[in-house]
Design an enzyme around this catalytic site. Structure first.
Site, PDB file in Angstrom:
ATOM      1  N   GLY A   1       9.149   1.015   3.569  1.00  0.00           N
ATOM      2  CA  GLY A   1      10.545   0.305   2.818  1.00  0.00           C
ATOM      3  C   GLY A   1      11.461   1.097   2.075  1.00  0.00           C
ATOM      4  O   GLY A   1      12.412   0.831   1.676  1.00  0.00           O
TER       5      GLY A   1
ATOM      6  N   ARG B   1      -5.236   1.339  -7.297  1.00  0.00           N
ATOM      7  CA  ARG B   1      -5.144   2.178  -6.127  1.00  0.00           C
ATOM      8  C   ARG B   1      -6.802   2.859  -6.437  1.00  0.00           C
ATOM      9  O   ARG B   1      -7.060   3.640  -7.457  1.00  0.00           O
ATOM     10  CB  ARG B   1      -4.222   3.195  -6.082  1.00  0.00           C
ATOM     11  CG  ARG B   1      -4.440   4.050  -4.883  1.00  0.00           C
ATOM     12  CD  ARG B   1      -3.173   5.084  -4.823  1.00  0.00           C
ATOM     13  NE  ARG B   1      -2.262   4.431  -4.195  1.00  0.00           N
ATOM     14  CZ  ARG B   1      -0.824   5.200  -4.223  1.00  0.00           C
ATOM     15  NH1 ARG B   1      -0.915   6.441  -4.739  1.00  0.00           N
ATOM     16  NH2 ARG B   1       0.091   4.605  -3.860  1.00  0.00           N
TER      17      ARG B   1
ATOM     18  N   CYS C   1       5.798   6.161   2.884  1.00  0.00           N
ATOM     19  CA  CYS C   1       4.452   5.773   2.818  1.00  0.00           C
ATOM     20  C   CYS C   1       3.805   5.258   4.114  1.00  0.00           C
ATOM     21  O   CYS C   1       2.641   5.655   4.150  1.00  0.00           O
ATOM     22  CB  CYS C   1       4.247   4.729   1.499  1.00  0.00           C
ATOM     23  SG  CYS C   1       4.802   5.587  -0.011  1.00  0.00           S
ATOM     24  N   GLY C   2       4.715   4.662   4.618  1.00  0.00           N
ATOM     25  CA  GLY C   2       4.253   3.890   6.083  1.00  0.00           C
ATOM     26  C   GLY C   2       4.356   4.952   7.090  1.00  0.00           C
ATOM     27  O   GLY C   2       4.053   4.732   8.362  1.00  0.00           O
TER      28      GLY C   2
ATOM     29  N   ARG D   1       3.000  18.107  -8.603  1.00  0.00           N
ATOM     30  CA  ARG D   1       3.267  16.926  -7.931  1.00  0.00           C
ATOM     31  C   ARG D   1       2.004  16.392  -7.238  1.00  0.00           C
ATOM     32  O   ARG D   1       0.746  17.142  -7.255  1.00  0.00           O
ATOM     33  CB  ARG D   1       4.388  17.285  -6.790  1.00  0.00           C
ATOM     34  CG  ARG D   1       5.329  16.185  -6.529  1.00  0.00           C
ATOM     35  CD  ARG D   1       6.106  15.774  -7.618  1.00  0.00           C
ATOM     36  NE  ARG D   1       7.075  14.912  -6.832  1.00  0.00           N
ATOM     37  CZ  ARG D   1       7.224  13.481  -6.696  1.00  0.00           C
ATOM     38  NH1 ARG D   1       6.120  12.775  -6.601  1.00  0.00           N
ATOM     39  NH2 ARG D   1       8.287  13.145  -6.326  1.00  0.00           N
ATOM     40  N   LYS D   2       2.170  15.428  -6.554  1.00  0.00           N
ATOM     41  CA  LYS D   2       0.901  14.824  -5.590  1.00  0.00           C
ATOM     42  C   LYS D   2       0.319  15.906  -4.569  1.00  0.00           C
ATOM     43  O   LYS D   2       1.192  16.816  -4.377  1.00  0.00           O
ATOM     44  CB  LYS D   2       1.167  13.641  -4.971  1.00  0.00           C
ATOM     45  CG  LYS D   2       2.060  13.763  -3.523  1.00  0.00           C
ATOM     46  CD  LYS D   2       2.730  12.516  -3.111  1.00  0.00           C
ATOM     47  CE  LYS D   2       1.702  11.740  -2.406  1.00  0.00           C
ATOM     48  NZ  LYS D   2       2.391  10.397  -1.674  1.00  0.00           N
TER      49      LYS D   2
HETATM   50 FE1  SRM Z   1       3.048   6.293  -1.320  1.00  0.00          FE
HETATM   51  C1  SRM Z   1       5.192   6.565  -4.083  1.00  0.00           C
HETATM   52  C2  SRM Z   1       2.331   3.114  -1.729  1.00  0.00           C
HETATM   53  C3  SRM Z   1       1.015   6.577   1.257  1.00  0.00           C
HETATM   54  C4  SRM Z   1       4.695   9.135  -0.075  1.00  0.00           C
HETATM   55  N1  SRM Z   1       3.601   4.941  -2.833  1.00  0.00           N
HETATM   56  C5  SRM Z   1       4.210   5.186  -3.889  1.00  0.00           C
HETATM   57  C6  SRM Z   1       4.235   4.178  -4.652  1.00  0.00           C
HETATM   58  C7  SRM Z   1       3.077   4.543  -5.628  1.00  0.00           C
HETATM   59  C8  SRM Z   1       5.405   3.936  -5.677  1.00  0.00           C
HETATM   60  C9  SRM Z   1       5.078   3.082  -6.773  1.00  0.00           C
HETATM   61  O1  SRM Z   1       4.878   3.543  -7.870  1.00  0.00           O
HETATM   62  O2  SRM Z   1       5.686   1.733  -6.563  1.00  0.00           O
HETATM   63  C10 SRM Z   1       3.867   3.055  -3.981  1.00  0.00           C
HETATM   64  C11 SRM Z   1       2.967   1.839  -4.395  1.00  0.00           C
HETATM   65  C12 SRM Z   1       3.525   0.781  -3.722  1.00  0.00           C
HETATM   66  C13 SRM Z   1       2.544  -0.495  -4.064  1.00  0.00           C
HETATM   67  O3  SRM Z   1       2.808  -1.585  -4.913  1.00  0.00           O
HETATM   68  O4  SRM Z   1       1.452  -0.590  -3.174  1.00  0.00           O
HETATM   69  C14 SRM Z   1       3.187   3.719  -2.648  1.00  0.00           C
HETATM   70  N2  SRM Z   1       1.778   4.969  -0.556  1.00  0.00           N
HETATM   71  C15 SRM Z   1       1.691   3.868  -0.829  1.00  0.00           C
HETATM   72  C16 SRM Z   1       0.846   3.311   0.303  1.00  0.00           C
HETATM   73  C17 SRM Z   1      -0.027   2.014  -0.586  1.00  0.00           C
HETATM   74  C18 SRM Z   1       1.511   2.529   1.341  1.00  0.00           C
HETATM   75  C19 SRM Z   1       0.751   1.686   2.169  1.00  0.00           C
HETATM   76  O5  SRM Z   1       0.940   0.497   2.194  1.00  0.00           O
HETATM   77  O6  SRM Z   1      -0.300   2.017   2.871  1.00  0.00           O
HETATM   78  C20 SRM Z   1      -0.264   4.305   0.562  1.00  0.00           C
HETATM   79  C21 SRM Z   1      -1.131   4.600  -0.527  1.00  0.00           C
HETATM   80  C22 SRM Z   1      -2.118   5.805  -0.092  1.00  0.00           C
HETATM   81  C23 SRM Z   1      -3.227   5.976  -1.087  1.00  0.00           C
HETATM   82  O7  SRM Z   1      -4.269   5.065  -0.710  1.00  0.00           O
HETATM   83  O8  SRM Z   1      -3.311   6.903  -1.873  1.00  0.00           O
HETATM   84  C24 SRM Z   1       0.940   5.356   0.463  1.00  0.00           C
HETATM   85  N3  SRM Z   1       2.998   7.696   0.244  1.00  0.00           N
HETATM   86  C25 SRM Z   1       1.960   7.514   1.068  1.00  0.00           C
HETATM   87  C26 SRM Z   1       1.910   8.539   2.397  1.00  0.00           C
HETATM   88  C27 SRM Z   1       1.493   8.700   3.548  1.00  0.00           C
HETATM   89  C28 SRM Z   1       0.301   9.489   3.388  1.00  0.00           C
HETATM   90  O9  SRM Z   1      -0.296  10.056   2.322  1.00  0.00           O
HETATM   91  O10 SRM Z   1      -0.399   9.828   4.565  1.00  0.00           O
HETATM   92  C29 SRM Z   1       3.198   9.249   1.853  1.00  0.00           C
HETATM   93  C30 SRM Z   1       3.907  10.486   2.514  1.00  0.00           C
HETATM   94  C31 SRM Z   1       2.943  11.535   2.819  1.00  0.00           C
HETATM   95  C32 SRM Z   1       3.158  12.506   1.590  1.00  0.00           C
HETATM   96  O11 SRM Z   1       2.847  11.796   0.415  1.00  0.00           O
HETATM   97  O12 SRM Z   1       3.556  13.666   1.601  1.00  0.00           O
HETATM   98  C33 SRM Z   1       3.714   8.845   0.595  1.00  0.00           C
HETATM   99  N4  SRM Z   1       4.617   7.669  -1.951  1.00  0.00           N
HETATM  100  C34 SRM Z   1       5.289   8.648  -1.316  1.00  0.00           C
HETATM  101  C35 SRM Z   1       6.326   9.396  -2.216  1.00  0.00           C
HETATM  102  C36 SRM Z   1       7.006  10.512  -1.809  1.00  0.00           C
HETATM  103  C37 SRM Z   1       6.308  11.675  -2.303  1.00  0.00           C
HETATM  104  C38 SRM Z   1       7.064  12.834  -2.699  1.00  0.00           C
HETATM  105  O13 SRM Z   1       6.862  14.071  -2.670  1.00  0.00           O
HETATM  106  O14 SRM Z   1       8.622  12.614  -3.010  1.00  0.00           O
HETATM  107  C39 SRM Z   1       6.421   8.453  -3.223  1.00  0.00           C
HETATM  108  C40 SRM Z   1       7.193   8.571  -4.634  1.00  0.00           C
HETATM  109  C41 SRM Z   1       6.775   9.747  -5.346  1.00  0.00           C
HETATM  110  O15 SRM Z   1       5.651  10.017  -5.359  1.00  0.00           O
HETATM  111  O16 SRM Z   1       7.645   9.913  -6.314  1.00  0.00           O
HETATM  112  C42 SRM Z   1       5.124   7.441  -3.160  1.00  0.00           C
HETATM  113 FE1  SF4 Z   2       9.008   3.137  -0.525  1.00  0.00          FE
HETATM  114 FE2  SF4 Z   2       6.344   3.740  -0.357  1.00  0.00          FE
HETATM  115 FE3  SF4 Z   2       7.162   1.597  -1.729  1.00  0.00          FE
HETATM  116 FE4  SF4 Z   2       6.993   1.388   0.988  1.00  0.00          FE
HETATM  117  S1  SF4 Z   2       5.571   1.666  -0.445  1.00  0.00           S
HETATM  118  S2  SF4 Z   2       8.924   0.961  -0.371  1.00  0.00           S
HETATM  119  S3  SF4 Z   2       7.611   3.790   1.418  1.00  0.00           S
HETATM  120  S4  SF4 Z   2       7.677   3.931  -2.192  1.00  0.00           S
END
Ligand code: SRM
Ligand code: SF4
Length: 521
Positions: free
Chosen positions: A442, A67, A447-448, A187-188
């Protein structure tokens, strides 16, 4: 460690961090390459390396997703070419058919997949030579810092966000080298800097959102705090009642991060986002603590500007503020890019523009600085005809999807391919007169961003005909830009195999869609 942290029963991630700061894993990359991914310590492989920007994917064992950090979502053609070369050279093989890929993310960013542990050290060097970094892009770090996708080219912008996103990233990551001080948050932490009146970055769903506002005739930012999504916690940011001039953005951000770092909850990972600290203290105390760290009084928020705009998606051709130049927004279906397309984009940005390529939080991209005289040649490029059109279908236009189970271990359902297939069928069956923003995610991590969509889907499972099948909870009514607010859940556990007809009904009932006559017979 502060008293506040000392008193807590630290969660497992905190305990592991306390033993060894994960950024230090950078020094062990050669060793990991020698022993191979299977012999690595599980925490270091599956969590620790995320501090360096590398995410082990259990779905493709032994392969890592990288990333990036792309402040304000802006890349040069040279950087895009370097990333394309990485995809081509390092992201192929098992699980990736004949080619690796990259995805544009919902944070105006890129993720590349299929990387082996043996190649990580080389890739970090290649990135550094190109002025790129992926450091601190996962786990307890600040995510990619989003800014206005039309910064510096929009005639109506208020503040150019490019420099601010850049200096914020440099301060937080120690110029991409890694910052031990600022990478141990509870956290993030998400930061968005809006530059125009349409809030193109969804500031309200960030831990820290900066919204341009005039105070006594001076342009600066109103500060909103604590927005986040986590499973079953979908929370909009609230006003800090503070206004800052642009020159205070970095100092205020770092002050807030310190307050969060030193006082934020570190027990239950589900309750560690900054809003939990704000809830615990109340916003007044939180503001006072930030102010104290900041070292001078914070001005109260500026009055809300009454001429906010509707959000734009930037797809299509638009004149820039620079006379004779245009920016063109290309639609990238669910953000997916392949190496050959990345090379093409780099070439086109150079041939027609000034080499710049911009990403949007809708997972699309913009090529700016195209002179009027070159526009028709640009629009005739095969890539625009075949893949990245400027005239997508009404539903495809606003389609956003997270990664889903193709690569993500958290995923409960498949998302990207399904999202495309359903929209394709619905566009064939319906006459639609207005764009409808459909977001897929998903799993409940969101994240979407389904909560900001007109129609949003959150992956789940349900029982149907004695089978467990993939399903979604349906959200509706999310509003972005002017008067932004989150949507509400309207249906639970709709089986994906029944989804098309359910969405068709929603589109007819709520968005004025008409069923084409030929599909009625
Ligand atoms: Fe996300 C975790 C993908 C935006 C909330 N997110 C993950 C992980 C890293 C989980 C993992 O390790 O497998 C996903 C990676 C999957 C992969 O292989 O691609 C993942 N998040 C994404 C992306 C790629 C979605 C997309 O297809 O665009 C986005 C990457 C953004 C970036 O460039 O950094 C992405 N994630 C978001 C957003 C939207 C935003 O930021 O506007 C959110 C909700 C907003 C927020 O964070 O407040 C989001 N992602 C999460 C969470 C829930 C966080 C929490 O506080 O519980 C997780 C799980 C975690 O962090 O434990 C997570
Ligand atoms: Fe869940 Fe984020 Fe993975 Fe999508 S990319 S399946 S919302 S953790």
């Amino acid at each position: 460690m502060t008293q506040a942290v000392k008193k807590q029963k630290l969660n497992k991630v905190e305990q592991a961090k306390a033993k060894k700061h994960p950024l230090l894993l950078k020094q062990e990359l050669e060793h990991f390459a020698q022993i191979g991914w299977e012999a690595m310590d599980e925490f270091e492989r599956d969590f620790g390396l995320k501090w360096l920007g590398f995410f082990h994917r259990p779905v493709t064992p032994g392969k890592f997703m990288m990333r990036m950090r792309i402040p304000n979502g802006i890349l040069t053609s040279t950087q895009m070419r370097v990333l394309a070369e990485i995809v081509q050279r390092y992201c192929q093989g098992a699980g990736f058919q004949d080619q690796g890929n990259a995805d544009i993310t919902t944070r105006q960013n890129l993720q590349l997949r299929g990387i082996r542990i043996e190649d990580i050290a080389d890739i970090i060097k290649i990135l550094a030579q190109a002025g790129l970094t992926c450091v601190q892009s996962g786990m307890d770090n600040v995510r990619n810092i989003t800014g206005s996708p039309v910064a510096g080219i929009d005639a109506n912008e208020l503040i150019d966000t490019r420099g601010l996103c850049r200096i914020l990233q440099d301060a937080i990551t120690n110029n991409g080298e890694g910052n031990l001080e600022l990478s141990d948050l509870p956290r993030k932490f998400n930061i968005a800097v809006a530059g125009g009146r349409d809030n193109s970055v969804h500031a309200e769903i960030n831990d820290l959102g900066l919204l341009p506002a005039y105070k006594n005739g001076t342009l600066g930012f109103n500060v909103i705090v604590g927005g986040y999504f986590a499973p079953n916690q979908y929370v909009s940011a609230i006003p800090l009642d503070a206004w800052i001039p642009p020159e205070d953005v970095v100092a205020l951000t770092l002050a807030m991060m310190m307050v969060y770092r030193e006082n934020g909850p570190r027990e239950n990972r589900q309750k560690c986002r900054m809003m939990h600290l704000i809830n615990q203290w109340g916003i007044e105390k939180f503001r006072a603590e930030v102010e104290q760290r900041f070292g001078k009084p914070l001005a109260t928020a500026a009055e809300k500007d009454e001429i906010d705009w509707e959000k734009r998606d930037h797809i299509g051709v638009y004149p820039q503020k620079q006379t004779g130049l245009n920016y063109v927004g290309l639609h990238v279906p669910v953000g997916r890019l392949y190496a050959n397309e990345m090379f093409e984009l780099a070439r086109m940005a150079e041939v027609y523009g000034n080499g710049e390529i911009r990403l949007t939080v809708e997972q699309n991209l913009i090529i700016p600085h195209i002179p009027d005289t070159r526009l028709s040649a640009f629009l005739a490029e095969p890539l625009l005809k075949e893949r990245f059109t400027i005239e997508p279908g009404t539903l495809n236009r606003g389609l956003v999807s997270c990664t889903g189970n193709e690569f993500c271990g958290f995923a409960i359902i498949e998302t990207k391919n399904r999202a495309l297939a359903i929209v394709k069928e619905l566009e064939q069956e319906l006459i639609l007169t207005q764009p409808v923003r459909i977001h897929w995610t998903g799993c409940p991590n969101s994240c979407g961003q389904p909560q900001v969509a007109d129609i949003g889907f959150i992956g789940t499972k349900t029982r149907k005909d004695d089978r467990t099948v993939e399903a979604v909870d349906i959200w509706m009514g999310g509003k972005v830009g002017k008067d932004a607010h989150l949507g509400k859940e309207v249906m639970k556990r709709v089986a994906c195999e029944d989804l098309k007809s359910v969405v068709r009904d929603l589109l007819v009932e709520h968005f004025g869609a008409k069923i084409k006559e030929e599909t009625l017979v």
